[in-house]
Scaffold this active site. Structure first.
Site, PDB file in Angstrom:
ATOM      1  N   LYS A   1       0.879  -1.302  -0.147  1.00 51.41           N
ATOM      2  CA  LYS A   1       0.098  -0.065   0.087  1.00 51.41           C
ATOM      3  C   LYS A   1       0.785   1.154   0.040  1.00 51.41           C
ATOM      4  CE  LYS A   1      -4.122  -2.231   2.017  1.00 51.41           C
ATOM      5  NZ  LYS A   1      -4.803  -2.191   3.502  1.00 51.41           N
TER       6      LYS A   1
ATOM      7  N   TYR B   1     -12.628  -2.417  -2.726  1.00 48.94           N
ATOM      8  CA  TYR B   1     -13.150  -2.576  -1.455  1.00 48.94           C
ATOM      9  C   TYR B   1     -14.694  -2.531  -1.515  1.00 48.94           C
ATOM     10  CZ  TYR B   1      -8.508  -1.946   0.671  1.00 48.94           C
ATOM     11  OH  TYR B   1      -7.374  -2.055   1.224  1.00 48.94           O
TER      12      TYR B   1
ATOM     13  N   HIS C   1      -2.099  -5.559   1.620  1.00 46.30           N
ATOM     14  CA  HIS C   1      -3.292  -6.201   1.311  1.00 46.30           C
ATOM     15  C   HIS C   1      -3.016  -7.675   0.823  1.00 46.30           C
ATOM     16  CE1 HIS C   1      -7.536  -7.071  -0.111  1.00 46.30           C
ATOM     17  NE2 HIS C   1      -6.838  -7.556  -1.321  1.00 46.30           N
TER      18      HIS C   1
ATOM     19  N   GLU D   1     -10.304  -9.509  -7.526  1.00 51.41           N
ATOM     20  CA  GLU D   1      -9.460  -8.599  -7.394  1.00 51.41           C
ATOM     21  C   GLU D   1      -8.274  -8.517  -8.240  1.00 51.41           C
ATOM     22  OE1 GLU D   1      -8.017  -9.086  -3.196  1.00 51.41           O
ATOM     23  OE2 GLU D   1     -10.120  -8.633  -2.327  1.00 51.41           O
TER      24      GLU D   1
HETATM   25  P1  IDP Z   1      -7.833  -7.075   5.741  1.00 52.29           P
HETATM   26  O1  IDP Z   1      -7.038  -6.296   4.910  1.00 52.29           O
HETATM   27  O2  IDP Z   1      -7.240  -7.539   6.850  1.00 52.29           O
HETATM   28  O3  IDP Z   1      -8.429  -8.236   4.844  1.00 52.29           O
HETATM   29  P2  IDP Z   1     -10.489  -5.915   5.833  1.00 52.29           P
HETATM   30  O4  IDP Z   1     -11.673  -6.113   6.856  1.00 52.29           O
HETATM   31  O5  IDP Z   1     -10.781  -6.567   4.625  1.00 52.29           O
HETATM   32  O6  IDP Z   1      -8.877  -6.333   6.348  1.00 52.29           O
HETATM   33  O7  IDP Z   1     -10.416  -4.429   5.432  1.00 52.29           O
HETATM   34  C1  IDP Z   1      -9.641  -3.664   4.567  1.00 52.29           C
HETATM   35  C2  IDP Z   1      -8.815  -2.620   4.974  1.00 52.29           C
HETATM   36  O8  IDP Z   1      -9.821  -1.681   5.391  1.00 52.29           O
HETATM   37  C3  IDP Z   1      -7.841  -2.903   5.838  1.00 52.29           C
HETATM   38  O9  IDP Z   1      -6.856  -3.563   5.385  1.00 52.29           O
HETATM   39  C4  IDP Z   1      -7.641  -1.579   6.816  1.00 52.29           C
HETATM   40  O10 IDP Z   1      -6.734  -0.917   5.626  1.00 52.29           O
HETATM   41  C5  IDP Z   1      -8.979  -1.076   6.669  1.00 52.29           C
HETATM   42  N1  IDP Z   1      -9.773  -1.433   7.820  1.00 52.29           N
HETATM   43  C6  IDP Z   1     -10.404  -2.626   8.132  1.00 52.29           C
HETATM   44  N2  IDP Z   1     -11.151  -2.444   9.402  1.00 52.29           N
HETATM   45  C7  IDP Z   1     -10.984  -1.154   9.799  1.00 52.29           C
HETATM   46  C8  IDP Z   1     -11.214  -0.368  11.014  1.00 52.29           C
HETATM   47  O11 IDP Z   1     -12.085  -0.921  11.745  1.00 52.29           O
HETATM   48  N3  IDP Z   1     -11.015   0.659  10.991  1.00 52.29           N
HETATM   49  C9  IDP Z   1     -10.385   1.506  10.019  1.00 52.29           C
HETATM   50  N4  IDP Z   1     -10.017   0.975   8.899  1.00 52.29           N
HETATM   51  C10 IDP Z   1     -10.050  -0.403   8.777  1.00 52.29           C
HETATM   52 MG    MG Z   2      -9.712  -7.934   3.305  1.00 47.68          MG
END
Ligand code: IDP
Ligand code: MG
Length: 139
Positions: A11, A51, A117, A128
């Site tokens: 990222k 996303y 990611h 994706e």
């Molecule tokens: P992951 O990247 O571990 O799969 P996801 O739940 O898919 O997590 O969330 C996508 C992205 O959104 C995360 O990598 C992070 O950058 C952001 N994110 C996820 N949950 C939160 C939150 O509760 N607060 C702020 N940003 C979040």
């Molecule tokens: Mg994710």
């Protein structure tokens, strides 16, 4: 176990902090194979596609601002159970659960700005990867 492909993003914070080489080494050291790689500045449109599962969540505006603010490095990585293996290398989503030794545990200081990611299922990986690469760009 089966051979899988997954989308990895280094990222914008990973690029601006000069971590690209170190991070790619973690996947290569594990025996995973890079089959595509590019640097790209993500547009708001691409961010919303990538996303799509998070678009209605309260943190989405902050997430879009982060992922679009500067260039990032996108990779397709292949190997046995590549989705689970790369997510283990990447580390947990929540700041307080990021274990030292994982990428996020070692480098991330917030839940949003978490350096990397990785796709979370074969179906999402296919979707994706298709957002970032044409089939001709994948080797
Ligand atoms: P992951 O990247 O571990 O799969 P996801 O739940 O898919 O997590 O969330 C996508 C992205 O959104 C995360 O990598 C992070 O950058 C952001 N994110 C996820 N949950 C939160 C939150 O509760 N607060 C702020 N940003 C979040
Ligand atoms: Mg994710």
């Amino acid at each position: 176990m089966s051979k899988e492909r997954t989308l990895i993003l280094l990222k914008p914070d990973a690029v601006s902090r000069g971590l690209v080489g170190k991070l790619i080494s973690r996947y290569e050291n594990k025996g995973l194979r890079i089959c595509a790689m590019k640097m790209i500045k993500v547009s708001p449109e691409l961010a919303r596609k990538h996303y799509i599962a998070h678009i209605h969540k309260p943190f989405y505006p902050e997430l879009e601002a982060y992922i679009t603010r500067d260039r990032l490095v996108a990779l397709v990585i292949e190997g046995e159970s590549a989705i689970a293996v790369t997510r283990a290398i990447n580390g947990a989503t929540k700041l307080e659960q990021m274990i030292p030794g994982t990428i996020r545990g070692d480098y991330a200081a917030s839940t949003t700005e978490n350096v990397v990611h990785g796709s979370d299922s074969p179906e999402n990986a296919k979707y994706e990867i298709g957002n970032f690469f044409t089939s001709e760009e994948i080797y």
